[in-house]
Design a protein around this motif. Sequence first.
Motif, PDB file in Angstrom:
ATOM      1  N   UNK A   1       0.822  -1.208   0.000  1.00 58.48           N
ATOM      2  CA  UNK A   1       0.000   0.000   0.000  1.00 58.48           C
ATOM      3  C   UNK A   1       0.856   1.258   0.000  1.00 58.48           C
ATOM      4  N   UNK A   2       1.954   1.238   0.747  1.00 55.64           N
ATOM      5  CA  UNK A   2       2.870   2.392   0.735  1.00 55.64           C
ATOM      6  C   UNK A   2       3.569   2.509  -0.611  1.00 55.64           C
ATOM      7  N   UNK A   3       3.915   1.377  -1.218  1.00 57.65           N
ATOM      8  CA  UNK A   3       4.521   1.407  -2.554  1.00 57.65           C
ATOM      9  C   UNK A   3       3.606   2.087  -3.562  1.00 57.65           C
ATOM     10  N   UNK A   4       2.300   1.944  -3.379  1.00 59.16           N
ATOM     11  CA  UNK A   4       1.325   2.546  -4.288  1.00 59.16           C
ATOM     12  C   UNK A   4       0.894   3.943  -3.845  1.00 59.16           C
TER      13      UNK A   4
ATOM     14  N   UNK B   1       5.258   2.028  11.306  1.00 61.06           N
ATOM     15  CA  UNK B   1       4.906   2.561   9.995  1.00 61.06           C
ATOM     16  C   UNK B   1       6.028   3.448   9.461  1.00 61.06           C
ATOM     17  N   UNK B   2       6.665   4.205  10.334  1.00 64.95           N
ATOM     18  CA  UNK B   2       7.792   5.046   9.923  1.00 64.95           C
ATOM     19  C   UNK B   2       8.955   4.198   9.426  1.00 64.95           C
ATOM     20  N   UNK B   3       9.213   3.092  10.110  1.00 66.35           N
ATOM     21  CA  UNK B   3      10.291   2.193   9.703  1.00 66.35           C
ATOM     22  C   UNK B   3       9.980   1.568   8.341  1.00 66.35           C
ATOM     23  N   UNK B   4       8.718   1.165   8.159  1.00 69.06           N
ATOM     24  CA  UNK B   4       8.315   0.602   6.868  1.00 69.06           C
ATOM     25  C   UNK B   4       8.446   1.649   5.766  1.00 69.06           C
ATOM     26  N   UNK B   5       8.039   2.877   6.082  1.00 70.03           N
ATOM     27  CA  UNK B   5       8.081   3.947   5.086  1.00 70.03           C
ATOM     28  C   UNK B   5       9.513   4.227   4.635  1.00 70.03           C
ATOM     29  N   UNK B   6      10.477   4.122   5.559  1.00 68.91           N
ATOM     30  CA  UNK B   6      11.881   4.334   5.201  1.00 68.91           C
ATOM     31  C   UNK B   6      12.329   3.312   4.159  1.00 68.91           C
TER      32      UNK B   6
ATOM     33  N   UNK C   1      10.393   1.556   2.140  1.00 69.99           N
ATOM     34  CA  UNK C   1       9.658   1.759   0.897  1.00 69.99           C
ATOM     35  C   UNK C   1      10.172   2.987   0.153  1.00 69.99           C
ATOM     36  N   UNK C   2      10.448   4.070   0.889  1.00 72.46           N
ATOM     37  CA  UNK C   2      10.965   5.286   0.248  1.00 72.46           C
ATOM     38  C   UNK C   2      12.301   5.027  -0.428  1.00 72.46           C
TER      39      UNK C   2
END
Length: 472
Positions: free
Chosen positions: A195-198, A224-229, A231-232
Amino acid sequence: MKIVELISSRFLQIVAALSASMAFTLTGLGVGWTAPTIPKLLAEDSPIPMTADESSWMVAMLSVGSVAGVIPLAYFSNVMGRKSILIFSAIPGIAAWLIIIFTASVEALYVARFLIGVEVAVTFAITPIYLTEISEVKIRGILSSVVQLFYNIGALFEFSMGPYVSYTTLGISSAVFPVAFLLVMVWMPESPYFLLLKGRGSDAERSLMRLRGKTDRQHVQEELTEIRKIVDESLKMGTAPVRDLFMKRGNRRPLILILSLVMLQQFCGQLAIVSYTTQILQRSASSIDAHISVIISGGIQTVASVAMSSVVDRVGRKPLILSSTVGVGVSTLGLALYFYLESKTDVDLSTVDWIPITCLVAYVSLFSLSLGVLPFTIMGEIFLPNVKGLAASLALLVHSASGIVVTKLFQIMTDSTGADSPFWLFSAYCFISAVFISWYLPETKGKTFAEIHELFNADSYPIKVNKMSRLK
Protein backbone atom coordinates in the motif's frame (compact mmCIF):
# COMPACT_ATOMS: atom_id res chain seq x y z
CA MET A 1 -1.62 -15.81 30.13
CA LYS A 2 1.11 -14.38 27.91
CA ILE A 3 0.10 -16.72 25.08
CA VAL A 4 -3.55 -15.60 25.38
CA GLU A 5 -2.50 -11.94 25.35
CA LEU A 6 -0.20 -12.56 22.37
CA ILE A 7 -2.99 -14.16 20.35
CA SER A 8 -5.65 -11.62 21.30
CA SER A 9 -3.45 -8.61 20.49
CA ARG A 10 -2.39 -10.04 17.14
CA PHE A 11 -5.55 -11.95 16.24
CA LEU A 12 -6.03 -10.62 12.72
CA GLN A 13 -2.31 -10.84 11.98
CA ILE A 14 -2.40 -14.54 12.88
CA VAL A 15 -5.65 -15.15 10.98
CA ALA A 16 -4.28 -13.39 7.89
CA ALA A 17 -1.09 -15.46 8.04
CA LEU A 18 -3.04 -18.71 8.42
CA SER A 19 -5.41 -17.74 5.61
CA ALA A 20 -2.55 -16.97 3.22
CA SER A 21 -0.81 -20.19 4.27
CA MET A 22 -3.84 -22.13 3.02
CA ALA A 23 -2.43 -21.51 -0.46
CA PHE A 24 0.28 -24.02 0.43
CA THR A 25 -2.41 -26.59 1.23
CA LEU A 26 -3.47 -26.28 -2.40
CA THR A 27 0.15 -26.86 -3.42
CA GLY A 28 0.38 -29.92 -1.16
CA LEU A 29 -2.78 -31.30 -2.75
CA GLY A 30 -1.38 -30.83 -6.25
CA VAL A 31 1.99 -32.39 -5.48
CA GLY A 32 0.66 -35.19 -3.27
CA TRP A 33 -2.13 -36.20 -5.67
CA THR A 34 0.25 -38.15 -7.92
CA ALA A 35 1.53 -40.48 -5.17
CA PRO A 36 -1.71 -42.50 -4.78
CA THR A 37 -3.01 -41.74 -8.29
CA ILE A 38 -0.15 -42.82 -10.56
CA PRO A 39 -0.35 -46.50 -9.49
CA LYS A 40 -4.08 -46.41 -10.36
CA LEU A 41 -3.42 -44.81 -13.74
CA LEU A 42 -0.73 -47.38 -14.58
CA ALA A 43 -2.90 -50.34 -13.52
CA GLU A 44 -4.75 -52.57 -16.00
CA ASP A 45 -8.14 -51.19 -14.88
CA SER A 46 -6.93 -47.58 -15.10
CA PRO A 47 -9.65 -44.90 -15.48
CA ILE A 48 -7.24 -43.11 -17.84
CA PRO A 49 -4.68 -45.58 -19.25
CA MET A 50 -1.16 -44.18 -19.59
CA THR A 51 2.43 -45.32 -19.91
CA ALA A 52 5.21 -44.80 -17.38
CA ASP A 53 6.72 -42.13 -19.62
CA GLU A 54 3.38 -40.31 -19.85
CA SER A 55 3.03 -40.45 -16.07
CA SER A 56 6.46 -38.85 -15.64
CA TRP A 57 5.44 -36.05 -18.01
CA MET A 58 2.22 -35.62 -16.04
CA VAL A 59 4.32 -35.11 -12.92
CA ALA A 60 6.70 -32.75 -14.72
CA MET A 61 3.86 -30.63 -16.17
CA LEU A 62 3.36 -29.11 -12.74
CA SER A 63 6.83 -27.59 -12.99
CA VAL A 64 6.19 -26.57 -16.61
CA GLY A 65 3.10 -24.69 -15.41
CA SER A 66 5.18 -23.05 -12.70
CA VAL A 67 7.69 -21.82 -15.27
CA ALA A 68 4.88 -20.30 -17.35
CA GLY A 69 3.12 -18.85 -14.32
CA VAL A 70 6.19 -17.15 -12.94
CA ILE A 71 6.80 -14.98 -16.02
CA PRO A 72 4.12 -12.31 -15.31
CA LEU A 73 4.56 -12.38 -11.53
CA ALA A 74 7.35 -9.78 -11.40
CA TYR A 75 4.97 -7.27 -12.98
CA PHE A 76 1.69 -8.16 -11.30
CA SER A 77 3.11 -8.47 -7.76
CA ASN A 78 3.71 -4.70 -7.66
CA VAL A 79 0.54 -3.80 -9.60
CA MET A 80 -2.25 -6.01 -8.27
CA GLY A 81 -0.97 -6.47 -4.74
CA ARG A 82 -0.02 -9.53 -2.74
CA LYS A 83 -3.55 -10.29 -1.51
CA SER A 84 -5.21 -9.93 -4.92
CA ILE A 85 -2.72 -12.25 -6.61
CA LEU A 86 -3.19 -14.88 -3.90
CA ILE A 87 -6.95 -14.74 -4.43
CA PHE A 88 -6.44 -15.10 -8.18
CA SER A 89 -4.24 -18.18 -7.65
CA ALA A 90 -7.28 -20.20 -6.57
CA ILE A 91 -8.88 -19.87 -10.03
CA PRO A 92 -6.45 -22.09 -12.00
CA GLY A 93 -6.56 -24.54 -9.10
CA ILE A 94 -10.35 -24.82 -9.28
CA ALA A 95 -10.17 -25.20 -13.07
CA ALA A 96 -7.54 -27.94 -12.74
CA TRP A 97 -9.63 -30.07 -10.37
CA LEU A 98 -12.70 -29.65 -12.59
CA ILE A 99 -10.66 -30.98 -15.54
CA ILE A 100 -9.49 -33.93 -13.44
CA ILE A 101 -13.07 -34.69 -12.39
CA PHE A 102 -14.84 -34.38 -15.73
CA THR A 103 -12.30 -35.36 -18.41
CA ALA A 104 -10.75 -38.71 -19.29
CA SER A 105 -7.62 -38.26 -21.39
CA VAL A 106 -3.91 -38.04 -20.76
CA GLU A 107 -3.77 -34.69 -22.56
CA ALA A 108 -6.44 -33.27 -20.24
CA LEU A 109 -4.38 -34.35 -17.23
CA TYR A 110 -1.38 -32.53 -18.70
CA VAL A 111 -3.48 -29.36 -18.87
CA ALA A 112 -4.75 -29.85 -15.31
CA ARG A 113 -1.25 -30.35 -13.97
CA PHE A 114 -0.09 -27.29 -15.91
CA LEU A 115 -2.79 -25.17 -14.24
CA ILE A 116 -1.84 -26.51 -10.81
CA GLY A 117 1.71 -25.48 -11.64
CA VAL A 118 0.54 -21.91 -12.27
CA GLU A 119 -1.14 -21.99 -8.87
CA VAL A 120 2.07 -23.31 -7.30
CA ALA A 121 4.10 -20.52 -8.92
CA VAL A 122 1.92 -17.84 -7.36
CA THR A 123 1.87 -19.58 -4.00
CA PHE A 124 5.63 -20.02 -3.69
CA ALA A 125 6.48 -16.55 -4.98
CA ILE A 126 3.85 -14.38 -3.30
CA THR A 127 2.81 -16.08 -0.04
CA PRO A 128 6.22 -15.69 1.71
CA ILE A 129 6.34 -12.02 0.66
CA TYR A 130 2.85 -11.40 2.03
CA LEU A 131 3.61 -13.21 5.29
CA THR A 132 6.88 -11.38 5.96
CA GLU A 133 5.30 -8.01 5.14
CA ILE A 134 2.31 -8.39 7.50
CA SER A 135 4.24 -9.96 10.40
CA GLU A 136 6.05 -8.34 13.28
CA VAL A 137 9.76 -9.09 13.46
CA LYS A 138 9.50 -11.10 16.69
CA ILE A 139 6.96 -13.58 15.27
CA ARG A 140 7.83 -13.32 11.57
CA GLY A 141 9.66 -16.65 11.57
CA ILE A 142 6.93 -18.70 13.19
CA LEU A 143 4.14 -17.21 11.03
CA SER A 144 6.17 -17.73 7.86
CA SER A 145 7.07 -21.30 8.81
CA VAL A 146 3.42 -22.33 9.19
CA VAL A 147 3.21 -22.72 5.40
CA GLN A 148 5.11 -26.02 5.61
CA LEU A 149 2.44 -27.36 7.98
CA PHE A 150 -0.31 -26.34 5.55
CA TYR A 151 1.57 -27.90 2.63
CA ASN A 152 1.92 -31.14 4.56
CA ILE A 153 -1.78 -31.14 5.44
CA GLY A 154 -2.61 -30.99 1.72
CA ALA A 155 -0.21 -33.81 0.88
CA LEU A 156 -1.40 -35.94 3.81
CA PHE A 157 -5.00 -35.51 2.66
CA GLU A 158 -4.09 -36.98 -0.74
CA PHE A 159 -2.00 -39.77 0.81
CA SER A 160 -4.81 -40.75 3.19
CA MET A 161 -7.77 -40.44 0.81
CA GLY A 162 -6.22 -41.46 -2.50
CA PRO A 163 -5.77 -45.22 -1.98
CA TYR A 164 -9.27 -45.75 -0.57
CA VAL A 165 -11.60 -43.67 -2.75
CA SER A 166 -12.23 -43.55 -6.47
CA TYR A 167 -10.30 -41.33 -8.85
CA THR A 168 -13.33 -39.03 -9.27
CA THR A 169 -14.14 -38.84 -5.56
CA LEU A 170 -10.58 -37.78 -4.79
CA GLY A 171 -10.83 -35.01 -7.38
CA ILE A 172 -14.14 -33.71 -5.98
CA SER A 173 -12.78 -33.72 -2.43
CA SER A 174 -9.64 -31.87 -3.49
CA ALA A 175 -11.63 -29.20 -5.37
CA VAL A 176 -13.23 -28.03 -2.11
CA PHE A 177 -9.95 -26.58 -0.83
CA PRO A 178 -9.27 -23.86 -3.45
CA VAL A 179 -12.90 -22.71 -3.18
CA ALA A 180 -12.56 -22.41 0.61
CA PHE A 181 -9.26 -20.55 0.25
CA LEU A 182 -10.77 -18.02 -2.15
CA LEU A 183 -13.73 -17.35 0.17
CA VAL A 184 -11.49 -16.85 3.22
CA MET A 185 -8.65 -14.83 1.66
CA VAL A 186 -10.94 -12.16 0.23
CA TRP A 187 -11.55 -10.81 3.76
CA MET A 188 -7.88 -10.40 4.69
CA PRO A 189 -5.99 -7.05 4.74
CA GLU A 190 -3.50 -6.05 2.06
CA SER A 191 0.21 -5.76 2.87
CA PRO A 192 1.05 -2.30 4.29
CA TYR A 193 4.33 -2.42 2.34
CA PHE A 194 2.45 -2.77 -0.94
CA LEU A 195 0.00 0.00 0.00
CA LEU A 196 2.87 2.39 0.74
CA LEU A 197 4.52 1.41 -2.55
CA LYS A 198 1.32 2.55 -4.29
CA GLY A 199 1.24 5.82 -2.35
CA ARG A 200 -1.78 4.80 -0.26
CA GLY A 201 -0.45 5.93 3.11
CA SER A 202 -3.77 6.15 4.93
CA ASP A 203 -4.76 2.67 3.73
CA ALA A 204 -1.38 1.33 4.86
CA GLU A 205 -1.90 2.83 8.30
CA ARG A 206 -5.37 1.29 8.62
CA SER A 207 -4.05 -2.07 7.44
CA LEU A 208 -1.23 -1.99 9.99
CA MET A 209 -3.57 -0.98 12.78
CA ARG A 210 -5.83 -3.92 11.98
CA LEU A 211 -2.90 -6.32 11.79
CA ARG A 212 -1.44 -5.13 15.10
CA GLY A 213 -4.81 -5.04 16.88
CA LYS A 214 -4.43 -1.34 17.69
CA THR A 215 -7.07 1.42 17.81
CA ASP A 216 -4.67 4.25 18.75
CA ARG A 217 -2.76 5.57 15.72
CA GLN A 218 0.28 6.50 17.83
CA HIS A 219 0.95 2.85 18.62
CA VAL A 220 1.65 1.97 14.99
CA GLN A 221 3.44 5.14 13.92
CA GLU A 222 6.90 3.91 14.89
CA GLU A 223 6.59 0.71 12.85
CA LEU A 224 4.91 2.56 10.00
CA THR A 225 7.79 5.05 9.92
CA GLU A 226 10.29 2.19 9.70
CA ILE A 227 8.31 0.60 6.87
CA ARG A 228 8.08 3.95 5.09
CA LYS A 229 11.88 4.33 5.20
CA ILE A 230 12.34 0.99 3.46
CA VAL A 231 9.66 1.76 0.90
CA ASP A 232 10.97 5.29 0.25
CA GLU A 233 14.45 3.93 -0.34
CA SER A 234 12.98 1.38 -2.69
CA LEU A 235 10.98 4.03 -4.58
CA LYS A 236 14.03 6.26 -4.93
CA MET A 237 15.78 3.36 -6.59
CA GLY A 238 12.79 3.00 -8.94
CA THR A 239 11.51 -0.20 -10.50
CA ALA A 240 14.55 -2.37 -10.77
CA PRO A 241 15.53 -3.69 -14.20
CA VAL A 242 16.72 -7.25 -14.38
CA ARG A 243 20.36 -6.17 -14.62
CA ASP A 244 20.15 -4.55 -11.16
CA LEU A 245 19.68 -7.97 -9.61
CA PHE A 246 23.09 -8.95 -10.95
CA MET A 247 25.01 -5.65 -10.94
CA LYS A 248 24.21 -4.24 -7.49
CA ARG A 249 25.85 -6.21 -4.71
CA GLY A 250 22.95 -5.57 -2.30
CA ASN A 251 20.80 -7.54 -4.74
CA ARG A 252 23.37 -9.86 -6.28
CA ARG A 253 24.48 -11.45 -3.02
CA PRO A 254 20.99 -12.38 -1.82
CA LEU A 255 20.14 -13.53 -5.36
CA ILE A 256 23.06 -15.97 -5.38
CA LEU A 257 21.91 -17.20 -1.99
CA ILE A 258 18.25 -17.69 -2.85
CA LEU A 259 18.93 -19.33 -6.23
CA SER A 260 21.24 -21.80 -4.50
CA LEU A 261 18.60 -22.59 -1.88
CA VAL A 262 15.73 -23.14 -4.32
CA MET A 263 17.92 -25.37 -6.49
CA LEU A 264 18.75 -27.35 -3.37
CA GLN A 265 15.03 -27.77 -2.67
CA GLN A 266 14.64 -29.52 -6.02
CA PHE A 267 17.94 -31.37 -6.40
CA CYS A 268 17.57 -32.93 -2.98
CA GLY A 269 14.74 -34.78 -4.78
CA GLN A 270 11.71 -33.55 -2.88
CA LEU A 271 9.24 -33.16 -5.76
CA ALA A 272 10.23 -36.49 -7.31
CA ILE A 273 10.18 -38.35 -3.99
CA VAL A 274 6.76 -37.00 -2.92
CA SER A 275 5.28 -37.60 -6.39
CA TYR A 276 6.58 -41.17 -6.59
CA THR A 277 6.43 -42.11 -2.88
CA THR A 278 4.09 -45.04 -3.37
CA GLN A 279 6.09 -46.43 -6.29
CA ILE A 280 9.38 -46.03 -4.40
CA LEU A 281 8.02 -48.11 -1.54
CA GLN A 282 6.47 -50.66 -3.91
CA ARG A 283 9.91 -51.21 -5.46
CA SER A 284 11.42 -52.03 -2.09
CA ALA A 285 11.14 -55.44 -0.46
CA SER A 286 9.44 -53.99 2.59
CA SER A 287 6.74 -56.10 4.20
CA ILE A 288 4.80 -52.96 5.15
CA ASP A 289 1.98 -52.00 2.77
CA ALA A 290 3.12 -49.14 0.55
CA HIS A 291 -0.06 -47.08 0.99
CA ILE A 292 0.09 -47.39 4.79
CA SER A 293 3.76 -46.41 4.69
CA VAL A 294 2.93 -43.29 2.66
CA ILE A 295 0.27 -42.25 5.18
CA ILE A 296 2.68 -42.79 8.07
CA SER A 297 5.29 -40.76 6.24
CA GLY A 298 2.85 -37.92 5.58
CA GLY A 299 1.64 -37.91 9.18
CA ILE A 300 5.14 -37.71 10.62
CA GLN A 301 6.00 -35.01 8.09
CA THR A 302 3.05 -32.95 9.36
CA VAL A 303 4.10 -33.39 12.99
CA ALA A 304 7.65 -32.37 12.08
CA SER A 305 6.41 -29.14 10.50
CA VAL A 306 4.60 -28.27 13.74
CA ALA A 307 7.84 -28.81 15.65
CA MET A 308 9.72 -26.59 13.20
CA SER A 309 7.19 -23.77 13.63
CA SER A 310 7.82 -23.77 17.36
CA VAL A 311 11.61 -23.43 17.14
CA VAL A 312 12.32 -21.31 14.06
CA ASP A 313 12.34 -18.00 15.96
CA ARG A 314 14.38 -19.48 18.82
CA VAL A 315 17.00 -21.48 16.95
CA GLY A 316 17.36 -19.35 13.83
CA ARG A 317 17.27 -19.95 10.10
CA LYS A 318 20.86 -21.00 9.42
CA PRO A 319 21.25 -23.89 11.89
CA LEU A 320 17.84 -25.26 10.92
CA ILE A 321 18.54 -25.19 7.18
CA LEU A 322 22.02 -26.64 7.66
CA SER A 323 20.84 -29.51 9.86
CA SER A 324 17.91 -30.18 7.51
CA THR A 325 20.20 -30.32 4.47
CA VAL A 326 22.64 -32.74 6.12
CA GLY A 327 19.79 -34.90 7.42
CA VAL A 328 18.13 -35.09 4.01
CA GLY A 329 21.52 -36.01 2.50
CA VAL A 330 21.96 -38.86 4.97
CA SER A 331 18.40 -40.11 4.32
CA THR A 332 18.84 -40.21 0.53
CA LEU A 333 22.21 -41.88 1.02
CA GLY A 334 20.46 -44.62 3.02
CA LEU A 335 17.89 -45.10 0.24
CA ALA A 336 20.63 -45.20 -2.40
CA LEU A 337 22.57 -47.83 -0.49
CA TYR A 338 19.49 -49.99 0.17
CA PHE A 339 18.31 -49.99 -3.45
CA TYR A 340 21.86 -50.65 -4.65
CA LEU A 341 22.22 -53.70 -2.41
CA GLU A 342 18.74 -54.91 -3.31
CA SER A 343 19.02 -54.62 -7.10
CA LYS A 344 22.72 -55.07 -7.83
CA THR A 345 23.98 -57.53 -5.23
CA ASP A 346 22.89 -60.84 -3.70
CA VAL A 347 22.79 -59.50 -0.15
CA ASP A 348 19.76 -60.71 1.82
CA LEU A 349 17.88 -57.62 3.04
CA SER A 350 14.88 -59.39 4.56
CA THR A 351 15.97 -58.51 8.09
CA VAL A 352 16.34 -54.81 7.25
CA ASP A 353 13.31 -54.30 5.02
CA TRP A 354 12.32 -51.43 7.33
CA ILE A 355 15.12 -49.25 5.95
CA PRO A 356 13.21 -47.68 3.01
CA ILE A 357 10.26 -46.48 5.08
CA THR A 358 12.60 -45.33 7.86
CA CYS A 359 14.75 -43.34 5.45
CA LEU A 360 11.69 -41.93 3.73
CA VAL A 361 10.11 -40.86 7.03
CA ALA A 362 13.43 -39.31 8.07
CA TYR A 363 13.66 -37.57 4.70
CA VAL A 364 10.22 -35.93 4.77
CA SER A 365 10.56 -35.04 8.47
CA LEU A 366 13.95 -33.40 8.04
CA PHE A 367 12.85 -31.65 4.85
CA SER A 368 9.86 -30.26 6.74
CA LEU A 369 12.16 -29.17 9.57
CA SER A 370 13.24 -26.17 7.49
CA LEU A 371 14.36 -26.90 3.94
CA GLY A 372 10.79 -27.02 2.69
CA VAL A 373 9.83 -23.49 3.68
CA LEU A 374 12.66 -21.42 5.12
CA PRO A 375 14.27 -20.63 1.73
CA PHE A 376 11.04 -18.85 0.77
CA THR A 377 10.83 -17.17 4.18
CA ILE A 378 14.38 -15.92 3.67
CA MET A 379 13.47 -14.77 0.15
CA GLY A 380 10.79 -12.54 1.66
CA GLU A 381 13.32 -11.08 4.11
CA ILE A 382 16.43 -10.34 2.06
CA PHE A 383 15.19 -8.26 -0.90
CA LEU A 384 14.01 -4.65 -0.97
CA PRO A 385 10.35 -4.14 -1.95
CA ASN A 386 11.20 -2.81 -5.43
CA VAL A 387 13.01 -6.03 -6.39
CA LYS A 388 11.08 -8.62 -4.35
CA GLY A 389 8.67 -9.48 -7.14
CA LEU A 390 11.42 -9.72 -9.74
CA ALA A 391 13.71 -11.74 -7.49
CA ALA A 392 10.88 -14.06 -6.43
CA SER A 393 9.93 -14.62 -10.06
CA LEU A 394 13.50 -15.44 -11.08
CA ALA A 395 13.96 -17.72 -8.07
CA LEU A 396 10.75 -19.56 -8.83
CA LEU A 397 11.69 -19.83 -12.51
CA VAL A 398 14.91 -21.60 -11.48
CA HIS A 399 12.99 -23.64 -8.89
CA SER A 400 10.42 -24.79 -11.46
CA ALA A 401 12.96 -25.49 -14.21
CA SER A 402 14.95 -27.56 -11.73
CA GLY A 403 11.75 -29.43 -10.86
CA ILE A 404 11.23 -30.39 -14.51
CA VAL A 405 14.79 -31.69 -14.72
CA VAL A 406 14.61 -33.64 -11.46
CA THR A 407 11.22 -35.30 -12.05
CA LYS A 408 12.14 -36.44 -15.55
CA LEU A 409 15.65 -37.40 -14.50
CA PHE A 410 14.26 -39.49 -11.65
CA GLN A 411 12.17 -41.62 -14.00
CA ILE A 412 14.90 -41.89 -16.64
CA MET A 413 17.64 -42.84 -14.15
CA THR A 414 15.39 -45.30 -12.33
CA ASP A 415 14.39 -47.10 -15.53
CA SER A 416 17.84 -47.09 -17.16
CA THR A 417 20.41 -47.41 -14.37
CA GLY A 418 18.46 -48.68 -11.37
CA ALA A 419 16.33 -47.43 -8.49
CA ASP A 420 19.41 -46.43 -6.50
CA SER A 421 20.94 -44.04 -9.04
CA PRO A 422 18.85 -40.87 -8.47
CA PHE A 423 19.32 -41.12 -4.70
CA TRP A 424 23.12 -41.04 -5.06
CA LEU A 425 22.71 -37.79 -7.00
CA PHE A 426 20.33 -36.28 -4.43
CA SER A 427 22.62 -37.17 -1.54
CA ALA A 428 25.75 -35.74 -3.18
CA TYR A 429 23.97 -32.47 -3.98
CA CYS A 430 22.84 -32.12 -0.34
CA PHE A 431 26.34 -32.55 1.08
CA ILE A 432 27.86 -30.08 -1.38
CA SER A 433 25.09 -27.58 -0.59
CA ALA A 434 25.67 -27.98 3.15
CA VAL A 435 29.23 -26.72 2.70
CA PHE A 436 27.96 -23.71 0.75
CA ILE A 437 25.27 -22.91 3.34
CA SER A 438 27.71 -23.04 6.25
CA TRP A 439 29.88 -20.46 4.46
CA TYR A 440 27.45 -18.16 2.64
CA LEU A 441 24.12 -18.05 4.50
CA PRO A 442 23.77 -15.26 7.11
CA GLU A 443 21.40 -15.41 10.06
CA THR A 444 18.31 -13.22 9.52
CA LYS A 445 16.45 -14.14 12.71
CA GLY A 446 15.28 -11.05 14.61
CA LYS A 447 16.65 -8.58 12.06
CA THR A 448 14.62 -5.85 10.42
CA PHE A 449 14.59 -5.48 6.63
CA ALA A 450 16.92 -2.48 6.96
CA GLU A 451 19.47 -4.47 9.01
CA ILE A 452 19.38 -7.36 6.55
CA HIS A 453 19.86 -5.00 3.60
CA GLU A 454 22.83 -3.39 5.38
CA LEU A 455 24.34 -6.82 5.92
CA PHE A 456 24.27 -7.66 2.21
CA ASN A 457 25.68 -4.25 1.32
CA ALA A 458 28.70 -4.67 3.62
CA ASP A 459 32.13 -4.20 2.04
CA SER A 460 32.97 -7.87 2.56
CA TYR A 461 30.69 -10.86 2.29
CA PRO A 462 30.12 -13.48 3.65
CA ILE A 463 30.19 -11.33 6.77
CA LYS A 464 32.33 -12.50 9.68
CA VAL A 465 30.82 -13.46 13.01
CA ASN A 466 32.37 -10.56 14.93
CA LYS A 467 31.03 -8.07 12.38
CA MET A 468 27.55 -9.60 12.61
CA SER A 469 27.55 -9.04 16.36
CA ARG A 470 28.14 -5.32 15.80
CA LEU A 471 25.21 -5.15 13.39
CA LYS A 472 22.74 -6.54 15.92
